[in-house]
Design a protein around this motif. Sequence first.
Motif, PDB file in Angstrom:
ATOM      1  N   GLU A 184       0.878  -1.312  -0.019  1.00 25.74           N
ATOM      2  CA  GLU A 184      -0.003   0.113   0.054  1.00 25.74           C
ATOM      3  C   GLU A 184       0.869   1.320  -0.131  1.00 25.74           C
ATOM      4  O   GLU A 184       0.591   2.225  -0.923  1.00 25.74           O
ATOM      5  N   ILE A 185       1.851   1.354   0.569  1.00 23.74           N
ATOM      6  CA  ILE A 185       2.828   2.370   1.062  1.00 23.74           C
ATOM      7  C   ILE A 185       3.788   2.695  -0.332  1.00 23.74           C
ATOM      8  O   ILE A 185       3.742   3.811  -0.833  1.00 23.74           O
ATOM      9  N   ALA A 186       3.872   1.588  -0.789  1.00 22.54           N
ATOM     10  CA  ALA A 186       4.795   1.655  -2.336  1.00 22.54           C
ATOM     11  C   ALA A 186       3.741   2.248  -3.208  1.00 22.54           C
ATOM     12  O   ALA A 186       4.445   3.010  -4.158  1.00 22.54           O
ATOM     13  N   LEU A 187       2.774   2.107  -3.428  1.00 21.79           N
ATOM     14  CA  LEU A 187       1.729   2.342  -4.602  1.00 21.79           C
ATOM     15  C   LEU A 187       1.684   3.974  -4.221  1.00 21.79           C
ATOM     16  O   LEU A 187       1.608   4.711  -5.143  1.00 21.79           O
ATOM     17  N   GLU A 188       1.615   4.245  -2.856  1.00 19.63           N
ATOM     18  CA  GLU A 188       1.129   5.582  -2.654  1.00 19.63           C
ATOM     19  C   GLU A 188       2.822   6.497  -2.920  1.00 19.63           C
ATOM     20  O   GLU A 188       2.580   7.293  -3.241  1.00 19.63           O
ATOM     21  N   VAL A 189       3.684   5.871  -2.586  1.00 24.26           N
ATOM     22  CA  VAL A 189       5.162   6.505  -2.689  1.00 24.26           C
ATOM     23  C   VAL A 189       5.220   6.509  -4.456  1.00 24.26           C
ATOM     24  O   VAL A 189       5.669   7.650  -4.829  1.00 24.26           O
ATOM     25  N   PHE A 190       4.908   5.702  -4.952  1.00 22.27           N
ATOM     26  CA  PHE A 190       5.074   5.768  -6.552  1.00 22.27           C
ATOM     27  C   PHE A 190       4.130   6.856  -7.034  1.00 22.27           C
ATOM     28  O   PHE A 190       4.441   7.716  -7.981  1.00 22.27           O
ATOM     29  N   SER A 191       2.835   6.961  -6.670  1.00 26.61           N
ATOM     30  CA  SER A 191       1.789   8.153  -7.185  1.00 26.61           C
ATOM     31  C   SER A 191       2.843   9.223  -6.757  1.00 26.61           C
ATOM     32  O   SER A 191       2.431  10.447  -7.584  1.00 26.61           O
ATOM     33  N   PHE A 192       3.233   9.697  -5.680  1.00 29.04           N
ATOM     34  CA  PHE A 192       3.922  10.792  -4.961  1.00 29.04           C
ATOM     35  C   PHE A 192       5.087  11.186  -5.844  1.00 29.04           C
ATOM     36  O   PHE A 192       4.993  12.215  -6.454  1.00 29.04           O
ATOM     37  N   GLN A 193       5.780  10.180  -6.385  1.00 24.47           N
ATOM     38  CA  GLN A 193       6.879  10.401  -7.047  1.00 24.47           C
ATOM     39  C   GLN A 193       6.862  10.673  -8.612  1.00 24.47           C
ATOM     40  O   GLN A 193       7.514  11.463  -9.349  1.00 24.47           O
TER      41      GLN A 193
ATOM     42  N   PHE B 249      11.795   8.418  -0.432  1.00 26.25           N
ATOM     43  CA  PHE B 249      10.715   8.967  -1.123  1.00 26.25           C
ATOM     44  C   PHE B 249      10.740  10.277  -1.354  1.00 26.25           C
ATOM     45  O   PHE B 249      10.121  10.697  -2.437  1.00 26.25           O
ATOM     46  N   ASN B 250      11.951  10.995  -1.033  1.00 24.95           N
ATOM     47  CA  ASN B 250      12.215  12.348  -1.619  1.00 24.95           C
ATOM     48  C   ASN B 250      13.159  12.201  -2.756  1.00 24.95           C
ATOM     49  O   ASN B 250      13.256  13.351  -3.363  1.00 24.95           O
ATOM     50  N   SER B 251      13.639  11.083  -3.222  1.00 19.55           N
ATOM     51  CA  SER B 251      14.207  10.970  -4.576  1.00 19.55           C
ATOM     52  C   SER B 251      13.495  10.000  -5.400  1.00 19.55           C
ATOM     53  O   SER B 251      12.433  10.496  -5.873  1.00 19.55           O
ATOM     54  N   CYS B 252      14.011   8.950  -5.451  1.00 20.56           N
ATOM     55  CA  CYS B 252      13.254   7.851  -6.230  1.00 20.56           C
ATOM     56  C   CYS B 252      13.346   6.434  -5.550  1.00 20.56           C
ATOM     57  O   CYS B 252      14.653   6.108  -5.359  1.00 20.56           O
ATOM     58  N   SER B 253      12.394   5.912  -5.359  1.00 20.48           N
ATOM     59  CA  SER B 253      12.156   4.572  -4.429  1.00 20.48           C
ATOM     60  C   SER B 253      12.298   3.471  -5.033  1.00 20.48           C
ATOM     61  O   SER B 253      12.360   2.309  -4.771  1.00 20.48           O
TER      62      SER B 253
END
Length: 325
Positions: free
Chosen positions: A17-26, A286-290
């Motif tokens: 869930e968090i990985a998909l959220e981070v993907f959307s953010f990035q 998450f502030n760069s690329c995950s």
Amino acid sequence: MLSERIFNISNQKDFNEIALEVFSFQFQHNNVYREFCQLLKRNPENVSTIKHIPFLPIEFFKKKKVISGENPTEIIFTSSGTTGATTSKHYVSDLKVYEESFLKAFELFYGNPEEIVILALLPSYLERQGSSLIYMVHSLINRSKYHESGFYLDDLDSLHKKLKELDKSGKKILLLGVSFALLDLVETYEFNLNNTTVMETGGMKGRRKEMIREELHQILSKGFGVEKIHSEYGMTELLSQAYSQGDGIFDTPPWMKILIRDPEDALSYLPKHKTGGINVIDLANFNSCSFIATQDLGKKTHNNQTEILGRFDNSDIRGCNLLIL
């Protein structure tokens, strides 16, 4: 806060869930990554699992400013490289996230750094600016309650005497070293250590001929008188590390995951025991690329750990913990 949730991941469902959220953010806030995703026709609307997330080739860090959001840069970490080679740059906008990541991971695998004598033999890293490894080890040393903890550049005689003395004291000791320097140490002095963990953090850095991991670890294990040689797997472009407590088999902290991609089809993944390219998910980044596609080779073991095998033949040798096959 996103960082708080990331460092409290406790199961696969939370991670996904968090990985998909981070993907959307990035995708929204990282221009370089968004353009790459668009070339692959991937976006938050058609990506529903982590295996559909595009992984940015690590080479982008050599030519682009890979950063999410508009927060000012606090530090720029740079990779090592041969003279004249283009090095990677990692623009870090929140050092507290890096510190929390490496400290929590270290505590997970090795315990509280306050209770460990930490000796660092990292000459090739100390001799240049911008090493994320030096930043991490320096921070861990500062947390150690033992005044003996510290860096050694080229005074192997002092390190030899200190290591033998400390090992006999019964204190818990960690010796971190770049491979060529550890080899120099065991070729010059004899050891029979009982209370020391030896961890290699990288290859030869152009100082010696590369050798396969098994040969290196066999020499070091015999030279230090220890059963296993530990390893750290990290790189300039990430904020998290994986650790091996022997045989090149690595575990990751809960917010980091390694996937094995098909070398013939970068968008497909391989089953366990099949060798392929290593993709890393580092949610702390998450502030760069995950989501990074490395130039490294590995395979999954039966219990879902990762065996790090080497590098693709056509990639350059860079400052992360890998040896040539």
